[in-house]
Design a protein around this motif. Sequence first.
Motif, PDB file in Angstrom:
ATOM      1  N   VAL A 264      19.239 -29.078 -15.921  1.00 58.76           N
ATOM      2  CA  VAL A 264      19.349 -27.990 -16.865  1.00 58.76           C
ATOM      3  C   VAL A 264      18.253 -28.317 -18.158  1.00 58.76           C
ATOM      4  O   VAL A 264      17.586 -27.173 -18.380  1.00 58.76           O
ATOM      5  CB  VAL A 264      20.725 -28.384 -17.943  1.00 58.76           C
ATOM      6  CG1 VAL A 264      20.870 -27.768 -18.918  1.00 58.76           C
ATOM      7  CG2 VAL A 264      21.833 -28.124 -16.536  1.00 58.76           C
ATOM      8  N   SER A 267      15.372 -26.339 -16.390  1.00 58.66           N
ATOM      9  CA  SER A 267      15.545 -24.955 -16.426  1.00 58.66           C
ATOM     10  C   SER A 267      15.339 -24.244 -17.858  1.00 58.66           C
ATOM     11  O   SER A 267      14.533 -23.197 -17.943  1.00 58.66           O
ATOM     12  CB  SER A 267      16.957 -24.572 -16.049  1.00 58.66           C
ATOM     13  OG  SER A 267      17.246 -24.912 -14.705  1.00 58.66           O
ATOM     14  N   LEU A 268      15.765 -24.841 -18.910  1.00 54.18           N
ATOM     15  CA  LEU A 268      15.492 -24.665 -20.410  1.00 54.18           C
ATOM     16  C   LEU A 268      13.921 -24.662 -20.494  1.00 54.18           C
ATOM     17  O   LEU A 268      13.466 -23.595 -21.246  1.00 54.18           O
ATOM     18  CB  LEU A 268      16.180 -25.497 -21.137  1.00 54.18           C
ATOM     19  CG  LEU A 268      16.118 -25.338 -22.868  1.00 54.18           C
ATOM     20  CD1 LEU A 268      16.628 -23.885 -23.255  1.00 54.18           C
ATOM     21  CD2 LEU A 268      16.661 -26.537 -23.665  1.00 54.18           C
ATOM     22  N   ALA A 271      12.554 -21.525 -18.880  1.00 55.30           N
ATOM     23  CA  ALA A 271      12.703 -20.410 -19.615  1.00 55.30           C
ATOM     24  C   ALA A 271      11.888 -20.233 -20.744  1.00 55.30           C
ATOM     25  O   ALA A 271      11.303 -18.964 -21.133  1.00 55.30           O
ATOM     26  CB  ALA A 271      14.210 -20.273 -19.880  1.00 55.30           C
ATOM     27  N   ASN A 277      14.988 -15.370 -17.809  1.00 52.14           N
ATOM     28  CA  ASN A 277      16.195 -15.733 -18.450  1.00 52.14           C
ATOM     29  C   ASN A 277      16.586 -16.986 -18.034  1.00 52.14           C
ATOM     30  O   ASN A 277      16.348 -17.393 -17.042  1.00 52.14           O
ATOM     31  CB  ASN A 277      17.144 -14.557 -17.999  1.00 52.14           C
ATOM     32  CG  ASN A 277      18.481 -14.668 -18.475  1.00 52.14           C
ATOM     33  OD1 ASN A 277      19.287 -15.712 -17.983  1.00 52.14           O
ATOM     34  ND2 ASN A 277      18.884 -13.681 -19.348  1.00 52.14           N
ATOM     35  N   PHE A 278      17.097 -17.940 -19.103  1.00 56.23           N
ATOM     36  CA  PHE A 278      17.537 -19.176 -18.578  1.00 56.23           C
ATOM     37  C   PHE A 278      18.580 -19.343 -17.739  1.00 56.23           C
ATOM     38  O   PHE A 278      18.554 -20.110 -16.813  1.00 56.23           O
ATOM     39  CB  PHE A 278      18.046 -19.963 -20.111  1.00 56.23           C
ATOM     40  CG  PHE A 278      18.858 -21.096 -19.781  1.00 56.23           C
ATOM     41  CD1 PHE A 278      18.152 -22.329 -19.462  1.00 56.23           C
ATOM     42  CD2 PHE A 278      20.225 -21.005 -19.960  1.00 56.23           C
ATOM     43  CE1 PHE A 278      18.944 -23.515 -19.406  1.00 56.23           C
ATOM     44  CE2 PHE A 278      20.989 -22.412 -19.837  1.00 56.23           C
ATOM     45  CZ  PHE A 278      20.198 -23.482 -19.387  1.00 56.23           C
ATOM     46  N   TRP A 279      19.505 -18.300 -17.846  1.00 51.40           N
ATOM     47  CA  TRP A 279      20.703 -18.443 -16.870  1.00 51.40           C
ATOM     48  C   TRP A 279      20.335 -18.109 -15.486  1.00 51.40           C
ATOM     49  O   TRP A 279      21.009 -18.669 -14.736  1.00 51.40           O
ATOM     50  CB  TRP A 279      22.081 -17.453 -17.446  1.00 51.40           C
ATOM     51  CG  TRP A 279      22.547 -18.017 -18.755  1.00 51.40           C
ATOM     52  CD1 TRP A 279      22.193 -17.522 -20.111  1.00 51.40           C
ATOM     53  CD2 TRP A 279      23.321 -18.945 -18.962  1.00 51.40           C
ATOM     54  NE1 TRP A 279      22.853 -18.031 -20.911  1.00 51.40           N
ATOM     55  CE2 TRP A 279      23.554 -19.031 -20.579  1.00 51.40           C
ATOM     56  CE3 TRP A 279      23.842 -20.167 -18.286  1.00 51.40           C
ATOM     57  CZ2 TRP A 279      24.312 -20.087 -20.996  1.00 51.40           C
ATOM     58  CZ3 TRP A 279      24.577 -21.162 -18.679  1.00 51.40           C
ATOM     59  CH2 TRP A 279      24.998 -21.137 -20.252  1.00 51.40           C
ATOM     60  N   ILE A 280      19.469 -17.021 -15.350  1.00 48.71           N
ATOM     61  CA  ILE A 280      19.243 -16.858 -14.047  1.00 48.71           C
ATOM     62  C   ILE A 280      18.448 -18.203 -13.336  1.00 48.71           C
ATOM     63  O   ILE A 280      18.650 -18.570 -12.313  1.00 48.71           O
ATOM     64  CB  ILE A 280      18.159 -15.724 -13.778  1.00 48.71           C
ATOM     65  CG1 ILE A 280      18.815 -14.469 -14.577  1.00 48.71           C
ATOM     66  CG2 ILE A 280      17.445 -15.315 -12.597  1.00 48.71           C
ATOM     67  CD1 ILE A 280      18.084 -13.062 -14.428  1.00 48.71           C
ATOM     68  N   LEU A 282      18.820 -21.294 -14.113  1.00 53.63           N
ATOM     69  CA  LEU A 282      19.699 -22.334 -14.007  1.00 53.63           C
ATOM     70  C   LEU A 282      20.726 -21.867 -12.786  1.00 53.63           C
ATOM     71  O   LEU A 282      20.985 -22.946 -12.139  1.00 53.63           O
ATOM     72  CB  LEU A 282      20.630 -22.671 -15.290  1.00 53.63           C
ATOM     73  CG  LEU A 282      21.640 -23.588 -15.186  1.00 53.63           C
ATOM     74  CD1 LEU A 282      21.126 -24.798 -14.854  1.00 53.63           C
ATOM     75  CD2 LEU A 282      22.602 -23.645 -16.440  1.00 53.63           C
ATOM     76  N   LEU A 283      21.127 -20.647 -12.688  1.00 58.76           N
ATOM     77  CA  LEU A 283      21.962 -20.306 -11.567  1.00 58.76           C
ATOM     78  C   LEU A 283      21.366 -20.500 -10.141  1.00 58.76           C
ATOM     79  O   LEU A 283      21.832 -20.964  -9.000  1.00 58.76           O
ATOM     80  CB  LEU A 283      22.655 -19.051 -11.860  1.00 58.76           C
ATOM     81  CG  LEU A 283      23.682 -18.635 -12.840  1.00 58.76           C
ATOM     82  CD1 LEU A 283      23.926 -17.354 -12.939  1.00 58.76           C
ATOM     83  CD2 LEU A 283      24.860 -19.753 -12.512  1.00 58.76           C
ATOM     84  N   SER A 284      20.078 -20.265 -10.108  1.00 61.47           N
ATOM     85  CA  SER A 284      19.024 -20.416  -8.979  1.00 61.47           C
ATOM     86  C   SER A 284      19.211 -21.962  -8.501  1.00 61.47           C
ATOM     87  O   SER A 284      19.316 -22.257  -7.334  1.00 61.47           O
ATOM     88  CB  SER A 284      17.745 -19.702  -9.222  1.00 61.47           C
ATOM     89  OG  SER A 284      17.873 -18.447  -9.576  1.00 61.47           O
TER      90      SER A 284
END
Length: 368
Positions: A264, A267-268, A271, A277-280, A282-284
């Motif tokens: 996490v 990922s932040l 980003a 995009n942070f969520w993209i 993190l989801l990857s």
Amino acid sequence: MRQTITFDIFVRWLGYGLLTIVIFLLINDLSNVLLPFAVGWLLAYLLHPVVKFVQFRMHLRSRVLSIVVTLIAFLAVMGLVLWLIIPPMIEQFAKLGQLATNYIQHAANIHSIPEAIREWTENNREGIQRFLKSSEFTNGLKEAIPNMFHVLGKTANIIVSIAGSLIALLYMFFILMDYEYLTTAWIKIFPKKNRPFWTELAGDAERELSNYIRGQGTVALIMGILFCVGFTIIDFPMAIGLGILIGIMDLVPYLHTLALVPTVFLSLLKAADTGQNFWIILLSALAVFAIVQVIIDMVVTPKVMGKAMGLNPAILLLSLSIWGALLGFIGLIIALPLTTLLMAYYQRYITREDEPEALPKEQFNNSH
């Protein structure tokens, strides 16, 4: 065969049970002392094959020199692993600090953070003095002092742990010096009539522990490679180092899930650095976790551990489920070796699979 339980047998087994309880309580009280010895013995068990290889295959007849060469090689490998993990992590933290500094300077139009702190202190001097004299500050200080001593106590525990690690290395060295003698002489603590039972049980335990370490090591290696490949494909920060870290953590089953925390964070960081995009991101990364976990649980673990431990994949999964439900995380760790050991004990002493079956009476008479 039926056996009459006399009062003498009852008292004897009751004594054995009480002695077992006393031994467990004593081990629990001496756990801090015994832990370095147990760690040293485990390291000696893992490194003993390497020491034998260096001593006899590389023709270094001196056991001390063989142990020293093995330790140097072991420390070199550990240093290489740390070099692949720690410098990229330090680089990522430095990048995070730079990004935070840039964000503060642009968002608040501050060109020098120390200068801004000094100006704020000058402008709010009276309020700061009033706060320092207030009861809120005094009460907060009273609460903070015990916490400070608690932190100092934790620091002391860390120092003691480091000293314990050095003691464990000393234990390992001296155990390796006389490993063959120590692994055979311990049986003398038991009466002669009970030695065959303990010898067979220790042999079964050593065999299953060896199979478990070899199988779990293979699973951890495959998991580390899969994570390195997956993180590299999605261009994730610190892909190789994070994959190696996850593989090492998986030497203890399911401990690698703790790697979600740095995932996490990374990922932040990505980003903030790239503007994606942070969520993209993190989801990857979570998709890589999910895919690798499915491959490990459904394919690798049943095949590798089932073959290493001699268990059917269905029995293996059932063992993990039962011991996990009974003992939680510790149950997942000890499930496979303990299940295999219990099955070996049952076959050896209950069903006696290793003994030849008696021929039926008519077949015996016909054969003679």
